[in-house]
Design an enzyme around this catalytic site. Structure first.
Site, PDB file in Angstrom:
ATOM      1  N   SER C  59       0.839  -1.196   0.000  1.00 49.20           N
ATOM      2  CA  SER C  59       0.000   0.000   0.000  1.00 49.20           C
ATOM      3  C   SER C  59       0.869   1.240   0.000  1.00 49.20           C
ATOM      4  O   SER C  59       1.472   1.592   1.016  1.00 49.20           O
ATOM      5  CB  SER C  59      -0.916   0.007   1.229  1.00 49.20           C
ATOM      6  N   GLU C  60       0.921   1.897  -1.109  1.00 49.36           N
ATOM      7  CA  GLU C  60       1.690   3.139  -1.184  1.00 49.36           C
ATOM      8  C   GLU C  60       1.051   4.219  -0.323  1.00 49.36           C
ATOM      9  O   GLU C  60       1.740   5.066   0.241  1.00 49.36           O
ATOM     10  CB  GLU C  60       1.805   3.606  -2.640  1.00 49.36           C
ATOM     11  N   GLN C  82       8.157   1.356  -5.150  1.00 53.66           N
ATOM     12  CA  GLN C  82       8.891   0.369  -5.946  1.00 53.66           C
ATOM     13  C   GLN C  82       9.168   0.822  -7.386  1.00 53.66           C
ATOM     14  O   GLN C  82      10.255   0.592  -7.911  1.00 53.66           O
ATOM     15  CB  GLN C  82       8.129  -0.954  -5.930  1.00 53.66           C
ATOM     16  N   PHE C  83       8.190   1.467  -7.979  1.00 53.94           N
ATOM     17  CA  PHE C  83       8.338   2.068  -9.307  1.00 53.94           C
ATOM     18  C   PHE C  83       7.581   3.396  -9.296  1.00 53.94           C
ATOM     19  O   PHE C  83       6.518   3.483  -8.689  1.00 53.94           O
ATOM     20  CB  PHE C  83       7.707   1.187 -10.399  1.00 53.94           C
ATOM     21  N   ASP C  85       5.725   4.543 -11.382  1.00 66.05           N
ATOM     22  CA  ASP C  85       4.375   4.295 -11.883  1.00 66.05           C
ATOM     23  C   ASP C  85       3.386   3.959 -10.776  1.00 66.05           C
ATOM     24  O   ASP C  85       2.176   4.015 -11.003  1.00 66.05           O
ATOM     25  CB  ASP C  85       4.415   3.117 -12.870  1.00 66.05           C
ATOM     26  N   HIS C 129       6.081   0.480 -16.005  1.00 68.86           N
ATOM     27  CA  HIS C 129       7.361   0.375 -15.303  1.00 68.86           C
ATOM     28  C   HIS C 129       8.351   1.338 -15.924  1.00 68.86           C
ATOM     29  O   HIS C 129       9.540   1.067 -16.005  1.00 68.86           O
ATOM     30  CB  HIS C 129       7.888  -1.065 -15.328  1.00 68.86           C
TER      31      HIS C 129
HETATM   32  C1  LIG Z   1       0.373  -0.265  -6.840  1.00 66.36           C
HETATM   33  C2  LIG Z   1       1.493  -1.206  -7.072  1.00 66.36           C
HETATM   34  N1  LIG Z   1       2.489  -1.276  -6.185  1.00 66.36           N
HETATM   35  C3  LIG Z   1       3.525  -2.110  -6.366  1.00 66.36           C
HETATM   36  C4  LIG Z   1       3.588  -2.917  -7.459  1.00 66.36           C
HETATM   37  C5  LIG Z   1       4.777  -3.869  -7.669  1.00 66.36           C
HETATM   38  N2  LIG Z   1       4.314  -5.258  -7.525  1.00 66.36           N
HETATM   39  C6  LIG Z   1       3.999  -6.008  -8.587  1.00 66.36           C
HETATM   40  S1  LIG Z   1       3.375  -7.499  -8.158  1.00 66.36           S
HETATM   41  C7  LIG Z   1       3.561  -7.169  -6.516  1.00 66.36           C
HETATM   42  C8  LIG Z   1       3.132  -8.192  -5.515  1.00 66.36           C
HETATM   43  C9  LIG Z   1       1.718  -8.640  -5.703  1.00 66.36           C
HETATM   44  O1  LIG Z   1       1.403  -9.649  -4.803  1.00 66.36           O
HETATM   45  P1  LIG Z   1      -0.005 -10.344  -4.823  1.00 66.36           P
HETATM   46  O2  LIG Z   1      -1.086  -9.340  -4.841  1.00 66.36           O
HETATM   47  O3  LIG Z   1      -0.034 -11.300  -3.700  1.00 66.36           O
HETATM   48  O4  LIG Z   1      -0.070 -11.108  -6.214  1.00 66.36           O
HETATM   49  P2  LIG Z   1       0.828 -12.314  -6.705  1.00 66.36           P
HETATM   50  O5  LIG Z   1       1.956 -11.720  -7.497  1.00 66.36           O
HETATM   51  O6  LIG Z   1       1.290 -13.061  -5.524  1.00 66.36           O
HETATM   52  O7  LIG Z   1      -0.076 -13.104  -7.584  1.00 66.36           O
HETATM   53  C10 LIG Z   1       4.111  -5.907  -6.335  1.00 66.36           C
HETATM   54  C11 LIG Z   1       4.424  -5.324  -5.026  1.00 66.36           C
HETATM   55  C12 LIG Z   1       2.537  -2.807  -8.382  1.00 66.36           C
HETATM   56  N3  LIG Z   1       2.509  -3.526  -9.493  1.00 66.36           N
HETATM   57  N4  LIG Z   1       1.515  -1.950  -8.155  1.00 66.36           N
END
Ligand SMILES: Cc1ncc(C[n+]2csc(CCOP(=O)(O)OP(=O)(O)O)c2C)c(N)n1
Ligand SMILES: Cc1ncc(C[n+]2csc(CCOP(=O)(O)OP(=O)(O)O)c2C)c(N)n1
Ligand SMILES: [Mg+2]
Ligand SMILES: [Mg+2]
Lengths: 324, 376, 324, 376
Positions: C59-60, C82-83, C85, C129
């Protein structure tokens, strides 16, 4: 023709759109029974029912996120964000989603919606009821940004925005909401998007403004007339995609430009227009193009009329530019 | 259909949060819970799971070879993805996260389309504008995959809400991970769905990890299904490695939603046995022992054992399917690699319905300007 | 001196800051055990423990909201997004809260924090990204925005940012992360904020850039040298408050300016700098100041090297401006 | 202390969501529940509630007279605001919404400071930069009031988290409304508090309305306290018009948090008997019958009856207090009205610690430029 202020013009446009197009639905905080904190949706809940004029929970994320889903399923949602200052929780959905849907799906999905946003100062709203968050949306490819300065344009632009097949941010200057009435035609008419309007002709200096500051620009133009300066006042009306051509044509004639906006100066549309003029009319420039804007501070409460680029601040910019 | 989603939103007792399951690890069905699906359907689901698995393996290899830029698969979650998609009706819509392309394929997305997307070439439905695995497929009622976590959730609710307003008979299902439950859109989406009783299924793939963050560090709630209570949305916990349970639970919730019964949150408990994506190396943050232990729940093996027990699957069937799939895959890859990238002019299209003056100018400047020596 | 790339320079700066100041804590998604998806925080969880290098839920909003609370209670949080975006869910806390805390409380509360944000294209990240969300933060009064172009500056600017008593967005260009190594001093040193650097002297045209595009600017400058054009290349380093003076001094000398940025053109910092140059050096301008930027489209995947304002696009702008 | 917050995060049975209450409508205390507070404390709380009520009434009048621009009060919620603030220790911190200035006054914020804020004059701690009622008061551990709904919630968690890291003995409490539970920061704040077990009390003022949206349209959850389940944060429901219950419940949760027991969500059920703010007219959206019915729960009357029953309060006491408060108020208003607005130069201060070049320029341009004829 009926005399309308901007609130009633917006209300009228919404009613007409809902009558003519059953895909149109309104949603937002307090837009239903109350009719909106500015009364822009007054009476519509009663007329069209709770399925089309929807009071939502207090979540701008939810309002815009679900409105996108509605748009994807063929509705024409018109979400209201109660104040521009509260649009930030919806920015992710607006910038990462609504703006990019058509592009990222190669046109497979489109996202037509008109986000109505009361903006700007002049109602003693201080920090959090006065912001004009236009810059970030202009900067974002895929969003259109509209800002009327008077009731006639408000109605015509809103009706045109509702016909767009792309997301539009429709910024309503609160300072103008009830500030003036004018004759507005009954029934439907359109004011085309991306067309600026020369609202006052003049040969000495081009004065660009929109929204609530348009009135101040006109007042300033009238004031410098006494000094023999004729300002050509342009109401941008659509902030993006902007009607560069009309501004460039004018600057080619006058050789000078002053641009006015309420939003803070840094990276505002003022800078963008100065750069565009440099790109397209550099050899015509006889004076440095000039910006009169909100200061680069948060919006203050007590001193709001010192913060805003009102006529008293536009006048010296005009005279100095014209006499440069 | 024996497995029924809880109909009310009363805070569940610990018992009601039991994991719904049908198959044991060796593919024996609990007669009490067995939805008794037609074997032809089970085979279709099984083959789609195998297909997804093979595609994942191949794409990961292509990525390692530098032939594609990225891949994110669903290893360990094949049952969650495929069996839930299989439970939908044609008119229903999927609002996916990024691991459910298998669902689109199940619903008829041509494999070529997917592979073109992996290459971002000129046949890619996303016109090479998104990363690999970010498919869009209106034809199979599969909305566009994006990276920002959670954003599809409120959109799925809005789509379903519009359907309700328009009196369309359709349900939307949205997939997301355990990590995504922390997102703003999860909160807003479930809340709006509860208040407006939209026909939406929230399919939570609890695969144990959000990149390096374990599911029990993501939230302090007793379990993820419990999160529905905050919104008056019934919650169910289901073994996500058990295709029959996934199908049954999804189907029950779908029917309820389609009949005006409102939304359901389903937590599918599985495990991400692979890395988060081709960019990830899980050895930095988790024990291989855990992964090995979890791999025993292999959803594909379990369903195969079930079919074998019914004498509905043989080694020969398996070989035939795998060979067919590999051949199909080879052909698609070959064609995708031979397809040109999108035209440079296309970069300026689809920003708006019509191209405004500033983009016409920029397009001309770009197209007529010098080219980079860098690859694309 | 050690050879470092930008990732290790950032890592080194964080380690030094944490060793010297126990108020410094890091938080974000995957910054702990994993050490960040770009490894910028590698090893720090082990060295400083989970109380100071914190893996957060996804959670940003929560990351920035809690970081503000930590800052108010005297810590020096360094949240990572993290990015770039994915910063939008945090925009409300950044724009409405962090940026305005000092102002709205009359200095009663301050909000020192450094938000680290990997930004920009060049890693085949496509739409989500690759974004460079600097404009909205530059536009927001109360935020500082920094963007280094090389490992040395990255370390020194980051250490300086951590000493600031105001919120700083520290944008790290992913394209540079591992692109080059250079000698970086061990231990602490500061590179002052709001000071641009003339990285290449020249008399014919001023070329302004930062972050990943600085390298492209230098490459372009080298290329036009063969045509007898000497570009003066300025690395802005801090995007806001910007070092106008250094740019103005240079333009007064060269009479010409080209500015380069990855972010989309509309309302970008390019337009702002053009407007500032018009305001402060108009009479010195011998050619229209020019922008070479990301196009006003979302960031594409396959064609990213056609989207980015790389050297091949800077060169013609330089020659045309120099020969104008 | 009899009233104890639930210690675990097991989904509560319907019974545990009973409204905690001590006083009946006529001020009789339930002996089972009575926290038996010292009468001097109860009197202090009572007087502060009266004070808040009088201030609200007077400020609304000043607004109607055009002497101040805006007011938002806490009519109907005086017990929720004051008794919960009273339960805190000096070292604890308040992260307020906009109806809890009474809590700051209770903790010692000079009334003059508050009134100066209402006028946005040069003595305003916020230097006239925010609307009226947006107080900031570090001296009494009262963070800054802002308008964006919910943002204070995550900040309160971060502040408490820092305290935990720094091993400070303090708890943060954050107030917010029923509407705010739909905000992103509610979701993130409770989730982070659960995961990191921060010493934070979430004081949810369920006053029945979010402007025109009734509390039962804001969410479909059975009750607001249930929302804690989604985060593993214990939830309590308490009659928010019952000062003794409010005090007891808050105090119990505070002690738990201070002793490392983690966060608590407390739903105070009350009613907003006045308009949302001076800008609002509730007749557009709610029945006066409902308001009249709810007014019977008047928290001030109930506590007064309690005191009267203990022979601790008389009509004479009431008159004396009211007269004293009115005199105090008059003096503050007079002084505030005589105080100059902030200087124009001050508009450019406090954007950053030091004033950068562009602001020095803008400040000079503004200060030396022409003045508007518009008032400020
Ligand atoms: C708003 C946001 N923050 C950070 C990211 C970077 N990110 C991509 S996938 C991920 C983890 C997602 O975990 P989950 O919801 O459990 O899905 P899973 O990959 O395990 O299927 C993160 C932090 C993102 N894509 N979007
Ligand atoms: C993010 C945001 N959206 C909208 C608003 C406008 N607004 C101000 S108060 C309010 C209702 C708040 O209701 P609740 O949380 O129940 O608090 P209450 O006023 O009842 O105490 C709204 C919608 C806002 N201030 N912030
Ligand atoms: Mg996961
Ligand atoms: Mg309320």
């Amino acid at each position: 023709m009926t005399q309308m202020n901007m609130v009633s013009a917006v209300n009228d446009a919404l009613r007409i759109a809902m009558q003519n197009d059953e895909r149109v639905v309104l949603l937002g905080e307090d837009v239903g029974k109350l009719g909106g904190v500015f009364r822009a949706t007054a009476g519509l809940h009663k007329e069209f029912g709770g399925d089309r004029v929807i009071d939502t929970p207090l979540s701008e994320t939810g309002i815009i996120g679900t409105a996108i889903g509605m748009a994807l399923n063929g509705l024409r949602p018109i979400p209201e964000i109660q104040f521009g200052d509260f649009i930030y929780p919806a920015v992710d959905q607006l910038i990462n989603e609504a703006a990019k849907y058509r592009y990222r799906t190669g046109g497979d999905f489109v996202c037509p919606m008109v986000v109505r946003v009361p903006v700007g100062g002049g109602i003693r709203g201080g920090h959090y009821h006065s912001q004009t968050p236009e810059t970030m949306f202009i900067h974002t490819a895929g969003l259109k940004v509209v800002c009327p300065s008077n009731p006639y344009d408000a109605k015509g632009l809103l009706l045109a925005a509702i016909r767009e097949n792309d997301p539009v941010l429709f910024l309503e200057p609160k300072r103008v909401y009830r500030a003036l009435k004018m004759d507005v035609p009954e029934g439907s008419y359109l004011v085309e998007l991306s067309r600026a309007k020369v609202v006052r002709e003049g040969e000495h200096v081009t004065l660009v403004a929109w929204g609530a500051m348009l009135l101040e620009a006109i007042a300033a133009a009238e004031e410098v007339k006494e000094q023999g300066i004729e300002a050509e006042v342009i109401d941008l009306r659509t902030l993006w995609p902007v009607d560069t051509e009309t501004v460039v044509e004018s600057v080619k004639k006058t050789g000078r430009m002053v641009i006015v906006h309420e939003a803070a100066k840094a990276c505002g549309l003022g800078g963008e227009m100065v750069a565009q003029i440099c790109e397209k009319a550099f050899t015509h420039l006889q004076a440095p193009p000039r910006r009169v804007t909100g200061w680069d501070t948060p919006f203050p409460y007590t001193l709001e009329n010192e913060y805003l680029p009102l006529a008293h601040r536009i006048v010296p910019a005009l005279t100095e530019t014209a006499r440069y | 259909m024996k497995v029924v989603a809880k109909q009310d939103s009363t805070p569940a007792s610990a018992a009601s949060r039991k994991l719904v399951s049908v198959l044991d690890l060796d593919g024996r069905a609990d007669p009490e819970q067995d939805p008794r699906l037609e074997l032809s359907l089970v085979k279709r689901i099984y083959e789609a799971m195998v297909r997804t698995h093979l595609i994942d393996a191949r794409l990961m290899k292509l990525q390692r070879q530098g032939r594609i830029g990225f891949h994110v698969g669903c290893e360990g979650e094949e049952a969650t993805v495929i069996a839930s998609s299989a439970a939908l009706r044609e008119q229903d819509w999927i609002f996916p996260c990024y691991r459910e392309v298998g669902g689109a394929l199940y619903r008829g997305l041509p494999l070529q389309s997917y592979i073109d997307n992996m290459y971002g070439n000129s046949n890619d439905t996303a016109k090479g504008r998104q990363m690999p695995d970010h498919v869009t497929a209106r034809s199979v009622h599969f909305a566009s995959i994006t990276a920002p976590i959670g954003t599809q959730i409120t959109q799925a609710v809005g789509f379903a809400w519009a359907a309700k307003i328009k009196k369309q008979d359709l349900v939307t299902v949205t997939y997301f991970g355990d990590g995504a439950t922390s997102s703003n859109d999860f909160h807003a989406g479930l809340n709006f769905a509860g208040v407006f009783q939209t026909p939406t299924l929230f399919l939570l793939r609890n695969n144990g990890w959000a990149i390096s963050v374990p599911a029990d560090h993501q939230t302090h709630s007793r379990c993820y299904a419990d999160k529905g209570i905050a919104y008056g949305v019934p919650g169910v916990r289901c073994d996500g490695t058990d295709a029959l349970a996934v199908y049954a639970v999804t189907r029950a919730a779908l029917e309820r939603a389609a009949n005006g019964g409102g939304p359901t949150l389903i937590e599918f408990v599985s495990y991400r046995t692979g890395p988060h994506s081709s960019s990830d190396d899980p050895s930095a943050y988790r024990d291989t022992a855990e992964t090995e232990e979890q791999a025993k729940r292999d959803p594909i093996k379990r369903l195969r054992r079930y079919l074998e027990r019914q004498n509905a699957w043989s080694e020969a069937d398996q070989t035939a399917v795998e060979e067919r799939l590999q051949a199909e895959l080879n052909a698609c890859i070959e064609r995708a690699e031979a397809t040109a990238p999108p035209s440079i002019a296309s970069m300026f299209e689809d920003v708006f319905e019509d191209m405004p003056a500033h983009l016409l100018e920029q397009q001309a400047e770009c197209v007529n300007g010098p080219r980079t020596r860098k690859r694309h």
